[in-house]
Design a protein around this motif. Sequence first.
Motif: not given
Length: 561
Positions: A62-64, A70-78, A305-307, A399-406
């Motif tokens: 998952l990571g950040f 980049f599972t959660r997005g390529i930009h830190a703040t999306m 993204r991850r692959i 308002n938040t990055v990857d809200p379904l992560g986890g």
Amino acid sequence: MFDREKLRELAAARDRWEETTLQQWLARMPERQETFTTVSGEPVNRLYTPLDIPDFDYLRDLGFPGEYPFTRGIHATMYRGRLWTMRLFAGYGTAEETNARFKYLLEHGQTGLSIAFDLPTLYGYDTDDPMAEGEFGKCGVAVSSLLDMEILLDGIPLDQITTSMTINGPAAIIWAMYLAVAEKRGIPWDQIGGTTQTDILKEYIAQKEWIFPPEPSMRLVVDMIEFGSKYVPKWNPISISGYHIREAGATAAQELAFTLADGFEYVRWCLRRGLDIDSFAPRLSFFFNCHNDFFEEIAKFRAARRIWAREMRETFGAKNPRSWWLRFHTQTAGCTLTAQQPYVNVIRVAIQALAAVLGGTQSLHTNSLDEALALPSEFAAKLALRTQQVIAYESGVTNTVDPLGGSYYVEYLTNRLEQQAYEYFRKIEELGGVIPAIEAGFFQREIAEAAYRYQKEIDEKRRIIVGVNEFVEEEEEVKPPILQMDPEGERRQRARLQKLRMERDNERVGQTLAALQEAARKENENLMPYILEAVKAYATLGEITRALKAVWGTWQEPLII
């Protein structure tokens, strides 16, 4: 994420729940059906827990956001930093009509252009070619020469907006026209941004709008990538497309696997040309479909993204983190739109668009409610744009990055889709690679079988489509307004072409086409400069295509049995 002892405790607790609470509930209220599946036919469990992702590692899997993988997005703040580009696909009839639609959409808040071309243009024919009879302007705008492109882009600030062009077989020629327009206006190429689709492999796999055989077609793709990396650094010379693969009937896993396999093949061809991977990989982009299954689609984008990050870093040795980014445009699924009860399409599109946003798209097109009936009307196109704007500004999902992560279900689906993709990669490799697999009919057969299964589920009412096989209206509801094209448009377009051929310097046209053919006969000559010269001489799309056909010939698809 959980140690073995905790997992054993959880397994015991789950078994107790299933034997007591669940059984008591089922006795009172049985489930609606025996099995549940995703749109792609994958079984969906009743409940997901950490037991479904026992080997899940937060940092590895998952990571950040903004960091590998980049599972959660390529930009830190999306989207907290910048929203996706709202880019409605538009084009019909003449260049004048489409130019007016572009200006209408920009006035109503669209932030990028996306050009749809008509069928003759997609196949490299001029409007007055006998093969183009009856197809003028019906699925996009007709562009037969640089003159048409000049009209199409009139008044559009090319150095302030980005433009996407859905064109593949003749992509190099159409891109050359766009570059020539910028040059004539005095806009340096390093100031223009956009994307040409260019993805010829998916044409052989699904869309069927190729012109030349696979090998010379791939050469043109590499020529564009090489030329763009040197002279048009903000342009994405290719958008590796799963959209049409999904529209042809593929499952989510097939769309994911076949699209990324095509991407890896383009990388290999560029490396064989001698290009440094970090010189071109950051400008590779992708284009995905977003179908109806909300969670499956979100998981598909995350797995992609991850692959891509893993393979670019570990298999191809890219060093620049931007080379690991999978940047993608999303379009909602045209194949899900229905002619029956067309206003229901607004709901389908909104759900699909929301999934694309939660999946982390960089750019989004929302289909219009009337597209199962005709090209979008102004009313329907504006409503499709408003759908994106409501998601962006009113829903709170940005308002938040990857809200379904986890989410146990989302992470399980992401892992499952990744696993299925690698299974397909192995099959493709066993066949000798992407082009041998195309020539063997592998992709085509897989998609055809998936499409057949899906349609059979609908026919047997095992899959409900509102308004089609259930909740059907006996009386026709009020139909939306239908776009009407100028009936004189084709006549004017033909007259413009005839006038152009009479007034241009035909000796110069002949010279540029001869030079292009001579360069095409050489193995490693980049053809973009020669195509640009022909375009600037006002050689038509059809003339340039015929010149290359004379050298390379055409291609016949194998029979799929």
